[in-house]
Design an enzyme around this catalytic site. Structure first.
Site, PDB file in Angstrom:
ATOM      1  N   ARG A 176       0.833  -1.184   0.058  1.00  0.00           N
ATOM      2  CA  ARG A 176      -0.154  -0.042   0.056  1.00  0.00           C
ATOM      3  C   ARG A 176       0.900   1.346   0.067  1.00  0.00           C
ATOM      4  O   ARG A 176       2.128   1.081   0.090  1.00  0.00           O
ATOM      5  CB  ARG A 176      -0.861   0.056   1.117  1.00  0.00           C
ATOM      6  CG  ARG A 176      -0.247  -0.028   2.525  1.00  0.00           C
ATOM      7  CD  ARG A 176      -0.951   0.053   3.674  1.00  0.00           C
ATOM      8  NE  ARG A 176      -0.164   0.023   5.077  1.00  0.00           N
ATOM      9  CZ  ARG A 176      -0.584   0.761   6.216  1.00  0.00           C
ATOM     10  NH1 ARG A 176      -1.671   1.374   6.282  1.00  0.00           N
ATOM     11  NH2 ARG A 176       0.156   0.661   7.100  1.00  0.00           N
ATOM     12  N   THR A 185      12.501   3.556   8.532  1.00  0.00           N
ATOM     13  CA  THR A 185      12.255   2.863   7.178  1.00  0.00           C
ATOM     14  C   THR A 185      12.337   3.613   6.080  1.00  0.00           C
ATOM     15  O   THR A 185      11.929   4.926   6.005  1.00  0.00           O
ATOM     16  CB  THR A 185      10.734   2.503   7.470  1.00  0.00           C
ATOM     17  OG1 THR A 185      10.542   1.621   8.658  1.00  0.00           O
ATOM     18  CG2 THR A 185      10.367   1.765   6.194  1.00  0.00           C
ATOM     19  N   LYS A 213      15.575   0.043   7.801  1.00  0.00           N
ATOM     20  CA  LYS A 213      14.742  -0.817   7.315  1.00  0.00           C
ATOM     21  C   LYS A 213      14.059  -0.612   5.847  1.00  0.00           C
ATOM     22  O   LYS A 213      13.419   0.337   5.836  1.00  0.00           O
ATOM     23  CB  LYS A 213      13.425  -1.078   8.345  1.00  0.00           C
ATOM     24  CG  LYS A 213      12.485  -2.170   7.990  1.00  0.00           C
ATOM     25  CD  LYS A 213      11.310  -2.304   8.895  1.00  0.00           C
ATOM     26  CE  LYS A 213      10.467  -3.171   8.535  1.00  0.00           C
ATOM     27  NZ  LYS A 213       9.260  -3.585   9.480  1.00  0.00           N
ATOM     28  N   LYS A 246      12.036  -1.096   2.297  1.00  0.00           N
ATOM     29  CA  LYS A 246      11.083  -1.769   1.747  1.00  0.00           C
ATOM     30  C   LYS A 246      11.316  -2.143   0.299  1.00  0.00           C
ATOM     31  O   LYS A 246      11.996  -1.595  -0.232  1.00  0.00           O
ATOM     32  CB  LYS A 246       9.686  -0.872   1.768  1.00  0.00           C
ATOM     33  CG  LYS A 246       9.040  -0.491   3.117  1.00  0.00           C
ATOM     34  CD  LYS A 246       8.733  -1.624   3.676  1.00  0.00           C
ATOM     35  CE  LYS A 246       7.966  -1.191   5.109  1.00  0.00           C
ATOM     36  NZ  LYS A 246       7.175  -2.482   5.782  1.00  0.00           N
ATOM     37  N   ASP A 288      12.267  -5.533   4.235  1.00  0.00           N
ATOM     38  CA  ASP A 288      11.030  -6.091   4.416  1.00  0.00           C
ATOM     39  C   ASP A 288      10.287  -6.021   3.064  1.00  0.00           C
ATOM     40  O   ASP A 288       9.922  -5.104   2.331  1.00  0.00           O
ATOM     41  CB  ASP A 288      10.251  -5.103   5.323  1.00  0.00           C
ATOM     42  CG  ASP A 288       8.959  -5.619   5.619  1.00  0.00           C
ATOM     43  OD1 ASP A 288       8.474  -6.570   5.116  1.00  0.00           O
ATOM     44  OD2 ASP A 288       8.130  -4.734   6.338  1.00  0.00           O
ATOM     45  N   GLU A 325      12.520  -9.602   6.199  1.00  0.00           N
ATOM     46  CA  GLU A 325      11.144  -9.813   6.927  1.00  0.00           C
ATOM     47  C   GLU A 325      10.219 -10.097   5.741  1.00  0.00           C
ATOM     48  O   GLU A 325      10.151  -9.557   4.813  1.00  0.00           O
ATOM     49  CB  GLU A 325      10.741  -8.380   7.479  1.00  0.00           C
ATOM     50  CG  GLU A 325       9.522  -8.382   8.372  1.00  0.00           C
ATOM     51  CD  GLU A 325       9.648  -7.087   9.118  1.00  0.00           C
ATOM     52  OE1 GLU A 325       8.161  -6.693   9.359  1.00  0.00           O
ATOM     53  OE2 GLU A 325      10.629  -6.473   9.249  1.00  0.00           O
ATOM     54  N   ASP A 346       6.514 -12.036   9.739  1.00  0.00           N
ATOM     55  CA  ASP A 346       5.802 -10.943  10.409  1.00  0.00           C
ATOM     56  C   ASP A 346       4.323 -11.242  10.361  1.00  0.00           C
ATOM     57  O   ASP A 346       3.496 -11.769  11.237  1.00  0.00           O
ATOM     58  CB  ASP A 346       6.039  -9.458   9.561  1.00  0.00           C
ATOM     59  CG  ASP A 346       5.303  -8.229  10.097  1.00  0.00           C
ATOM     60  OD1 ASP A 346       4.517  -8.418  11.028  1.00  0.00           O
ATOM     61  OD2 ASP A 346       5.400  -7.094   9.535  1.00  0.00           O
ATOM     62  N   LYS A 348       3.813  -7.224  16.508  1.00  0.00           N
ATOM     63  CA  LYS A 348       2.912  -6.046  16.510  1.00  0.00           C
ATOM     64  C   LYS A 348       1.623  -6.162  17.203  1.00  0.00           C
ATOM     65  O   LYS A 348       0.910  -6.943  17.238  1.00  0.00           O
ATOM     66  CB  LYS A 348       2.656  -5.532  14.899  1.00  0.00           C
ATOM     67  CG  LYS A 348       3.826  -5.339  14.185  1.00  0.00           C
ATOM     68  CD  LYS A 348       3.579  -5.123  12.692  1.00  0.00           C
ATOM     69  CE  LYS A 348       5.057  -4.740  12.045  1.00  0.00           C
ATOM     70  NZ  LYS A 348       4.509  -4.665  10.314  1.00  0.00           N
ATOM     71  N   SER A 399       5.288  -1.785  14.491  1.00  0.00           N
ATOM     72  CA  SER A 399       3.942  -1.042  14.216  1.00  0.00           C
ATOM     73  C   SER A 399       3.444  -0.911  12.960  1.00  0.00           C
ATOM     74  O   SER A 399       4.340  -1.267  12.030  1.00  0.00           O
ATOM     75  CB  SER A 399       4.407   0.346  15.004  1.00  0.00           C
ATOM     76  OG  SER A 399       5.022   1.041  14.276  1.00  0.00           O
ATOM     77  N   ILE A 446       1.413   2.372  10.516  1.00  0.00           N
ATOM     78  CA  ILE A 446       1.587   3.739  10.767  1.00  0.00           C
ATOM     79  C   ILE A 446       0.568   4.318  11.817  1.00  0.00           C
ATOM     80  O   ILE A 446      -0.615   4.347  11.694  1.00  0.00           O
ATOM     81  CB  ILE A 446       1.283   4.478   9.283  1.00  0.00           C
ATOM     82  CG1 ILE A 446       2.006   3.599   8.283  1.00  0.00           C
ATOM     83  CG2 ILE A 446       1.360   5.747   9.435  1.00  0.00           C
ATOM     84  CD1 ILE A 446       3.362   3.924   8.471  1.00  0.00           C
ATOM     85  N   ASP A 471      11.304  -1.519  16.092  1.00  0.00           N
ATOM     86  CA  ASP A 471      10.785  -0.538  14.624  1.00  0.00           C
ATOM     87  C   ASP A 471       9.936   0.349  15.040  1.00  0.00           C
ATOM     88  O   ASP A 471       8.521   0.035  14.741  1.00  0.00           O
ATOM     89  CB  ASP A 471      10.404  -1.670  13.611  1.00  0.00           C
ATOM     90  CG  ASP A 471      10.026  -1.047  12.166  1.00  0.00           C
ATOM     91  OD1 ASP A 471      10.560   0.308  11.975  1.00  0.00           O
ATOM     92  OD2 ASP A 471       9.318  -1.549  11.642  1.00  0.00           O
ATOM     93  N   ASP A 513       9.393   3.905  14.177  1.00  0.00           N
ATOM     94  CA  ASP A 513       9.658   5.311  13.588  1.00  0.00           C
ATOM     95  C   ASP A 513       8.408   5.821  13.185  1.00  0.00           C
ATOM     96  O   ASP A 513       8.613   7.003  12.631  1.00  0.00           O
ATOM     97  CB  ASP A 513      10.790   4.862  12.475  1.00  0.00           C
ATOM     98  CG  ASP A 513      10.227   3.978  11.368  1.00  0.00           C
ATOM     99  OD1 ASP A 513       9.353   3.275  11.508  1.00  0.00           O
ATOM    100  OD2 ASP A 513      10.893   3.768  10.187  1.00  0.00           O
TER     101      ASP A 513
END
Length: 368
Positions: free
Chosen positions: A24, A135, A160, A162, A191, A219, A244, A268, A296, A298, A321, A323
């Protein structure tokens, strides 16, 4: 201390830059703040950011679950009867883990206040400060390298990154570009957000290993429900693999651990339904000799404060994690954790350490 009311309030905060993953793109952090009030006037807070593509929750479903389903079953119960409370919360509705997590946070906030201890101390008190990564959203290689360099300049030594969009060659070039800009002293963890198929993942990771890109961990390389595929990737690569989205509950964790499907687990609160179940996941992982990270969605600083208290309380949680609040255009939460560069420190106040008067003003202002 009996629960008198459970209320839900929508909030929205724009991000400073769009957050992009294989699943997303987010430009505004939408969330639900929960306020749990007891008959003695004490108040606890929690947060539930809906993440359709991971938990299946929406703003509407979270609000309905809290106000129309969970609240009627918990109102009148005594906070001191914690196991009864968490048992009823878990059984109040199937799934809806984000809604449960918000209420669970508020209960834990009250438990800390009742004990006159910061929550991380009540849960175990292993350490009183932790260090977060930052991230790098998935974009073209040049933009990701620029972003990474900027974060490192701001003091972040763990990134981290993406990946998982487009061809494998594109993902490898993204990491090459970042490495060229930040050097090899900076830790890079990837990730994929379920973006690869098992054999693709093995090919991609093998090529990164051969290229000496120095990846700390990867991840969730494959689809959440493909635990056999996750095991295949773990068995055929040298780089540690972290589960995850494959792990929501202690039951999920047990399956992953028994199969040896991952080297690490990312917990999480929005997946586990709160701190109570998260503690069980971590305990299981520790019994199998598997370290955990706590991450977490967002979220604002409210949800991250609860997650950070949990993470700091346990020795088996070795990576953090947190941020998300640093990506927001403003901080709307009064009190809670404090950021000092990459370092997160905890308030000495009990529970989550929130400023109740300040939080009341936020609720009156509709979280804007």
């Amino acid at each position: 201390m009996r629960i008198q009311t459970i209320e839900a309030f929508p909030v929205a905060v724009p991000l400073t830059k769009p957050f992009k993953t294989a699943l997303r793109t987010v430009t505004t952090a939408h969330s639900i703040f929960v306020k749990l009030t007891c008959d003695d006037g004490s108040v606890g807070y929690g947060e539930a950011p809906p993440t359709h593509v991971i938990t299946g929750d929406s703003m509407g479903s979270v609000t309905y679950a809290i106000q129309e389903v969970i609240a009627p079953q918990l109102i009148g119960l005594d906070i001191s009867h914690r196991e009864e409370l968490f048992h009823k919360l878990k059984r109040s509705i199937v799934r809806n883990t984000s809604a449960k997590a918000a209420v669970d946070m508020a209960i834990h906030d009250l438990l800390g206040q009742h004990a006159k201890m910061p929550l991380y101390q009540l849960l175990g008190g292993f350490q009183n400060e932790i260090d977060t990564d930052f991230t790098v959203s998935v974009n073209d290689p040049a933009e990701m390298a620029d972003d990474a360099a900027s974060y490192v300049q701001n003091g972040f030594q763990v990134l981290k990154v993406k990946v998982g969009i487009g061809k494998i060659e594109e993902d490898i070039e993204r990491i090459r570009a970042i490495r060229r800009r930040v050097g090899h002293a900076v830790k890079i963890r990837l990730d994929a957000n379920q973006g690869w198929k098992p054999k693709e993942a093995v090919l991609a990771i093998g090529r990164m290993e051969d290229a000496g890109l120095g990846i700390e961990l990867i991840e969730q390389p494959v689809l959440a429900d493909d635990v056999e595929g996750l095991r295949y990737v773990t068995a055929h690569t040298l780089t540690p693999i972290m589960a995850d989205e494959s792990v929501f509950s202690a039951k999920d964790a047990l399956r992953v651990l028994q199969l040896g499907a991952a080297d690490l687990i990312n917990i999480k609160l929005m997946k586990s339904g709160g701190i109570q179940e998260a503690m069980k996941i971590n305990t299981l992982a520790e019994a199998f000799g598997v370290e955990c990270m706590v991450g977490s969605m967002i979220e604002t600083k409210l949800g991250i404060t609860a997650a950070a208290h949990f993470a700091a309380s346990q020795p088996n949680i070795t990576r953090f994690d947190f941020d998300a609040p640093l990506m927001l255009s403003k901080d709307i939460v009064a009190g809670g954790i404090e950021y000092d560069g990459t370092l997160i420190r905890f308030a000495k106040a009990p529970g989550l350490g929130l400023d109740i008067e300040g939080m009341e003003e936020i609720m009156k202002g509709d979280g804007q």
